[in-house]
Write a protein that holds these residues in place. Sequence first.
Motif, PDB file in Angstrom:
ATOM      1  N   GLU A  48       0.967  -1.210   0.109  1.00 19.43           N
ATOM      2  CA  GLU A  48      -0.088   0.020  -0.120  1.00 19.43           C
ATOM      3  C   GLU A  48       0.915   1.371  -0.167  1.00 19.43           C
ATOM      4  N   GLN A  49       1.828   1.359   0.974  1.00 16.11           N
ATOM      5  CA  GLN A  49       2.709   2.457   1.099  1.00 16.11           C
ATOM      6  C   GLN A  49       3.445   2.651  -0.424  1.00 16.11           C
ATOM      7  N   ALA A  52       1.347   4.228  -3.059  1.00 12.89           N
ATOM      8  CA  ALA A  52       1.365   5.617  -2.432  1.00 12.89           C
ATOM      9  C   ALA A  52       2.447   6.487  -2.958  1.00 12.89           C
TER      10      ALA A  52
END
Length: 316
Positions: A48-49, A52
Motif C-alpha cells: 500500500e505504501q 502511494a
Amino acid sequence: MRALLIVNPSATSTTPAARDLLAHALESRVSLVVAHTSHRGHAAELAEQAAADGIDLIVVHGGDGTVNEAINGFLAPPTRGAAPVGWTPQIAVLPGGSANVFARSLGIAADPVDATNQLIDLIGAGVRRRIGLGYADKRWFTFNSGLGIDARVCESIDNSRNNGHIVSPSRYVRAAITEFFKSIGNDPTLTIECPDREPVDGVHYAFVSNSSPWTYMGTRPVHTNPNTSFDTGLGVFAMRSMGVASGLRVSRQLLAEGAEPKSSKLFRVDDVPRVRITAAEPIGFQMDGDYLGMREEVEFFSVPAAIEVVAPLTPA
C-alpha cells in the motif's frame, strides 16, 4: 524503474544467502528497496505504501499468501465488476513458499534463482501481461478459493506451521486424506448459484478457480477446471458425494494427463462471471491457501484485466 522487493523471511523455501543473491541480481536492472515482513498483514502495508509512493514494480519473494497480501494492499476493490480505474504498480513473483501456485501458473520457474534470472530477462525485454483476478468477501484472490474440505486442509496446515512444522506436499496430502475421512457421513450443506443455470444443492464442498492448475502436488499439477485461465471467467468444481469410490475416481482424474474431471456426483462449469455459494450452517472458507474462518454465504466475481504482471506472455 523503481522497485520494492517484499521478502517473507519465514516462507518455506527462503534462506538469507538466497535472498541476498536475489536482491543483488535485481539491482542490476532496477532501483531496488528491500523490505522484510515481520507480521501477518505486513506485506499489504508495504505494498500500500509503495503504491502511494509511486513505486513502479512490486516484487514478492514468498509464498502464495504473501502474494495475496501484497495485491490486496495496493489494489482497490473492483468498480461495478470491472478493474479499478487508475494507475497501479506492476507485480512480479519470486517463488519462496511450499507450493507457489500463482507464480508457477504464470510460467515463472519454481526455483527462486532460476526465477530471478527469468525475471531480469523479462524486465529487460519489457515483457508484461494483464491478467484477471477473482474477488470475494471483500478480498482479491489470484488462483483459487473454496468452501469445505480444502478450507479445513488450509486450517490444518496453518496450525501445523504455527507449531513449527515444515510445510511440504506430503503434509498437504496427509491433511487432505484426514479431512476427507472426517467428512464421510456429514450432510451436504452447500448450494451453488451460477448465471443462467438452475441452483445446485446437496453439495459437500466447492472450489472456485481463477486459473489452472488448481494447485500442485510437488511437480504434478492438479486440474479441477482445466479450461479456466487468467484470461477467462471463474471455474466451479463442486462435489455432491463424500463416497470413497467416487472420491478416488475423481481424484485420479484430477492428476491425469489432459485432465477433464467428470462424474455424476460432480458439478463443474468453466468461464462464469460470478458464482454465489450459500451454506445451511457455517463452513470453512479459504482463499489462495489461507484459511479465513467460517462463512454462510460467499459471492465470487471474475474481474478481467485487473493487474499487470511481469511474466511470460504464454506460460509453458
